[in-house]
Design a protein around this motif. Structure first.
Motif, short mmCIF file in Angstrom:
data_model
loop_
_atom_site.label_atom_id
_atom_site.label_comp_id
_atom_site.label_asym_id
_atom_site.label_seq_id
_atom_site.Cartn_x
_atom_site.Cartn_y
_atom_site.Cartn_z
N GLU A 133 1.08 -0.81 -0.17
CA GLU A 133 -0.85 0.27 -0.35
C GLU A 133 0.62 1.11 -0.01
N PHE A 134 -0.08 2.32 -0.69
CA PHE A 134 0.72 3.45 -0.04
C PHE A 134 -0.42 4.87 -0.54
N THR A 135 0.20 5.92 -0.21
CA THR A 135 -0.18 6.95 1.00
C THR A 135 0.23 8.39 -0.29
N VAL A 136 -1.20 8.62 -0.76
CA VAL A 136 -1.07 9.99 -1.48
C VAL A 136 -1.52 11.03 -0.64
N GLY A 137 -1.11 12.71 -0.77
CA GLY A 137 -2.20 14.02 0.10
C GLY A 137 -2.80 13.58 -1.51
N LEU A 138 -4.17 15.32 -1.20
CA LEU A 138 -4.99 15.08 -2.48
C LEU A 138 -5.46 16.78 -1.68
N SER A 139 -4.69 17.43 -2.14
CA SER A 139 -4.92 19.19 -1.99
C SER A 139 -6.47 19.26 -2.39
N PRO A 140 -6.29 20.86 -1.67
CA PRO A 140 -8.35 21.27 -2.08
C PRO A 140 -8.46 21.18 -3.61
N GLU A 141 -7.90 21.92 -4.54
CA GLU A 141 -7.57 21.77 -6.46
C GLU A 141 -7.65 20.90 -6.92
N THR A 142 -6.69 19.90 -6.14
CA THR A 142 -7.11 18.21 -6.49
C THR A 142 -8.23 17.62 -6.58
N LEU A 143 -8.58 18.18 -5.68
CA LEU A 143 -10.18 17.40 -5.08
C LEU A 143 -11.12 18.26 -6.19
N ARG A 144 -11.25 19.45 -6.38
CA ARG A 144 -12.09 20.35 -7.07
C ARG A 144 -11.95 19.91 -8.16
N LYS A 145 -10.92 20.21 -8.49
CA LYS A 145 -11.03 20.53 -10.21
C LYS A 145 -10.94 18.10 -11.13
N THR A 146 -10.62 17.75 -10.27
CA THR A 146 -10.56 15.63 -10.73
C THR A 146 -11.88 14.85 -10.07
N SER A 147 -11.75 14.19 -10.63
CA SER A 147 -12.92 13.07 -10.68
C SER A 147 -12.82 12.14 -9.22
#
Length: 282
Positions: A133-147
């Motif tokens: 397993e691995f972990t990545v961080g999601l910025s607010p802009e990424t959550l708004r811009k992508t699915s």
């Protein structure tokens, strides 16, 4: 906390920028550079005296990605494997993290490496090869811009590591910088292949051309037709591709991440800047 609640919370907790602390300033104490020539020492004003600079101490906390710095990575759009979302939500440090179960993309992985998740270039902040397993961080802009905001535990995602100098370029140049999303309008089988029709915005559709490249959820695909009057384009998935990517698992009404061919954006930029006219005039 839901994604929408997190985005609202993030927008309310924007911290003001720290005041700049000048290291040197022409109006106070000029910086000087010692130059030696034939045993003699000279003093001269450095160019730094014309500017005020800032000093930021190195952080001592655990590794955290800076989402404001562009990630200089390149992908091919050839999906290496499908991973499964194991966990996602607010982390202890206040950011939004996603933990993914995978195997192939963990080979030779290091902290800070880039992995495309459904075509979105994300930074590895933690990994465990024993637990796969691995972990990545999601910025607010990424959550708004992508699915990616629609994902939930158990969702399958396309995964691809950034290419290395010795990698084969099997697809096309994919940056992992999602331009926007589209909505699947229809899926129709023809033999063992699958037609997929996607509706998107006029801003993205103008960069999509028949027989051109497009990355859909990080998969390098060839556009078949563009329907300007419907705001749609379509492509076909062969049987092998259907088994290797998540697009074939999605239904009408679901979102997909879209990244148009970077060459089209460069061409439009040059044309709009008057570059061609300047050449004609010269």
């Amino acid at each position: 906390m839901s994604v929408s609640s997190y985005l609202i919370s993030a927008s309310r907790t924007i911290k003001p920028a720290r005041p700049k602390t000048p290291v040197c300033n022409l109006r106070t104490l000029p910086c000087r550079t010692n130059l030696k020539s034939n045993g003699n020492t000279f003093l001269k004003l450095s160019s730094l005296t014309l500017l005020s600079t800032t000093h930021s101490p190195k952080p001592k906390h655990a590794f955290r990605p800076n989402h404001n710095i562009p990630v200089l990575s390149l992908f091919t759009g050839i999906v290496e494997e499908m991973g499964a979302v194991k966990q996602l939500g607010i982390a202890d440090h206040g950011g939004y993290d996603m933990k993914i179960r995978a195997t192939t993309v963990l080979e030779g992985v290091n902290l800070g490496d880039s992995i495309a998740v459904n075509g979105t270039c994300l930074t590895v902040t933690h990994f465990d090869t024993q637990l796969s397993e691995f972990t990545v961080g999601l910025s607010p802009e990424t959550l708004r811009k992508t699915s990616l905001s629609e994902l939930e535990p158990g969702s399958l995602v396309n995964l691809e590591r950034a290419v290395q100098p010795v990698s084969r370029m099997g697809g096309h140049f994919v940056q992992g910088h999602v331009d926007g999303t589209g909505v699947i309008v229809s899926t129709e089988p023809e033999g063992d292949s699958l037609w997929v029709k996607v509706k998107t915005t006029p801003e993205l559709l103008r960069f999509i051309v028949p027989k051109g490249f497009i990355a859909v959820d990080g998969t390098s695909l060839t556009v078949v037709d563009v329907f300007d009057d419907e705001g749609c384009f379509n492509f076909m998935l062969v049987a092998y591709t259907q088994q290797k990517v998540v697009i074939s698992l999605k239904k009408a009404g679901q979102k997909v991440n879209l990244e148009v061919d970077i060459l089209g954006k460069y061409v439009e930029r040059l044309l709009s800047s008057g570059f061609v006219d300047s050449i004609k005039a010269s």
